[in-house]
Design a protein around this motif. Structure first.
Motif, mmCIF file in Angstrom:
data_model
loop_
_atom_site.group_PDB
_atom_site.id
_atom_site.type_symbol
_atom_site.label_atom_id
_atom_site.label_comp_id
_atom_site.label_asym_id
_atom_site.label_seq_id
_atom_site.Cartn_x
_atom_site.Cartn_y
_atom_site.Cartn_z
ATOM 1 N N TYR A 51 0.689 -1.031 -0.362
ATOM 2 C CA TYR A 51 0.015 0.265 -0.281
ATOM 3 C C TYR A 51 0.812 1.324 -0.505
ATOM 4 C CZ TYR A 51 -3.851 -3.392 1.370
ATOM 5 O OH TYR A 51 -4.218 -4.738 1.046
ATOM 6 N N ASN A 93 -10.726 6.719 -1.994
ATOM 7 C CA ASN A 93 -10.951 4.413 -1.639
ATOM 8 C C ASN A 93 -9.721 4.099 -0.886
ATOM 9 O OD1 ASN A 93 -12.300 2.353 -2.025
ATOM 10 N ND2 ASN A 93 -11.267 1.405 -2.569
ATOM 11 N N GLN A 143 -11.169 5.707 2.240
ATOM 12 C CA GLN A 143 -11.869 5.528 2.541
ATOM 13 C C GLN A 143 -11.854 4.510 3.939
ATOM 14 O OE1 GLN A 143 -15.120 4.964 -0.255
ATOM 15 N NE2 GLN A 143 -15.912 3.719 0.972
ATOM 16 N N HIS A 144 -11.055 3.463 2.965
ATOM 17 C CA HIS A 144 -10.693 2.626 3.566
ATOM 18 C C HIS A 144 -10.023 1.378 4.378
ATOM 19 C CE1 HIS A 144 -14.929 0.799 1.273
ATOM 20 N NE2 HIS A 144 -14.046 1.108 0.166
ATOM 21 N N GLY A 145 -8.931 2.899 4.569
ATOM 22 C CA GLY A 145 -7.423 3.156 5.587
ATOM 23 C C GLY A 145 -6.557 2.266 5.514
ATOM 24 N N PHE A 146 -6.385 1.738 3.644
ATOM 25 C CA PHE A 146 -5.452 1.560 3.728
ATOM 26 C C PHE A 146 -3.368 2.627 3.424
ATOM 27 C CE2 PHE A 146 -8.357 -1.003 0.600
ATOM 28 C CZ PHE A 146 -8.265 -1.903 1.055
ATOM 29 N N VAL A 201 -8.414 4.619 8.513
ATOM 30 C CA VAL A 201 -9.495 5.527 7.936
ATOM 31 C C VAL A 201 -9.283 6.661 8.025
ATOM 32 C CG1 VAL A 201 -12.059 5.194 8.095
ATOM 33 C CG2 VAL A 201 -11.204 3.600 8.103
ATOM 34 N N ALA A 239 -10.821 11.059 2.081
ATOM 35 C CA ALA A 239 -11.719 10.147 0.963
ATOM 36 C C ALA A 239 -12.559 10.799 0.448
ATOM 37 C CB ALA A 239 -12.176 8.889 1.775
ATOM 38 N N ASN A 294 -19.066 6.681 -5.482
ATOM 39 C CA ASN A 294 -18.242 5.775 -4.071
ATOM 40 C C ASN A 294 -18.985 6.937 -3.115
ATOM 41 O OD1 ASN A 294 -16.507 3.759 -4.843
ATOM 42 N ND2 ASN A 294 -14.687 4.954 -4.960
ATOM 43 N N ASN A 307 -21.796 6.992 5.928
ATOM 44 C CA ASN A 307 -20.219 6.130 6.509
ATOM 45 C C ASN A 307 -19.684 8.130 6.820
ATOM 46 O OD1 ASN A 307 -20.855 4.310 6.950
ATOM 47 N ND2 ASN A 307 -20.238 3.552 4.775
#
Length: 200
Positions: free
Chosen positions: A60, A84, A87-90, A94, A99, A117, A126
């Motif tokens: 990542y 993205n 948003q997903h914490g990659f 998060v 995002a 998205n 969210n």
């Protein structure tokens, strides 16, 4: 007289030769510019693919660096990928603010997945206050940008929104979404009453 004619013919031939040479040169410079643009886009696509492969391999941090570089250069797909990832914490924790920021940047360039998205965030609540009207508006943008799967979401939300209250305004790259508050009332007043009400 013959000498002048020969000179004129020579000048005409020379002029035609130089003109055709300059046309070829101009044509070549246009072709070169097109080739450079194509090469540049191929380079962007190649870098994006490399970042996507790194992401798929769970690398990542390396993927982030390339996506960020491309996003800063204005690549909409990379901007969506950054959104993205946030948003997903990659990219760490998060981070809905980042995002949303990157999704909006991509939406400015008509990136359909970013609109989808962002719509999903509003639909589910969210990282933002749940808002079916905004979700519907962003799903509408996603569909307009060419993402047909957004139509299913529009049908699902159809009974939850008052479509007449949703307006999407586009002016070039600028997109504004306006949601009218159905509970607010319009007042009709003349200028004198308006000035009195507003303390003027």
């Amino acid at each position: 007289m013959k000498v002048k004619m020969k000179k004129n013919i020579f000048l005409i031939v020379l002029t035609l030769f130089l003109s055709s040479f300059s046309l070829v040169a101009c044509g070549n410079s246009k072709n070169t510019a097109k080739q450079e643009a194509n090469n540049s886009q191929q380079n962007v696509n190649s870098l994006f693919e490399k970042a996507q492969n790194l992401f798929d391999q769970d690398k990542y941090e390396d993927a982030y660096k390339i996506f960020k570089q491309l996003a800063d250069q204005g690549d909409a797909k990379a901007q969506n990928a950054l959104g993205n990832g946030y948003q997903h914490g990659f990219w760490g924790n998060v981070d809905f603010d980042n995002a949303i920021y990157w999704y909006n940047k991509a939406i400015e360039k008509n990136e359909p997945h970013a609109a989808y998205n962002l719509a999903s965030l509003y639909e589910k609540g969210n990282g933002v206050k749940q808002d079916f009207d905004l979700a519907y508006a962003y799903y509408t943008l996603a569909k307009e940008f060419g993402l047909d799967v957004a139509q299913k979401k529009l049908l699902e939300l159809d009974s939850k929104v008052v479509k007449e209250n949703i307006r999407i305004l586009k002016n070039g790259d600028n997109i504004q979404i306006a949601i009218d508050d159905p509970s607010s009332k319009w007042e009709i007043m003349d200028e004198e009453d308006y000035l009195k009400k507003n303390g003027r």
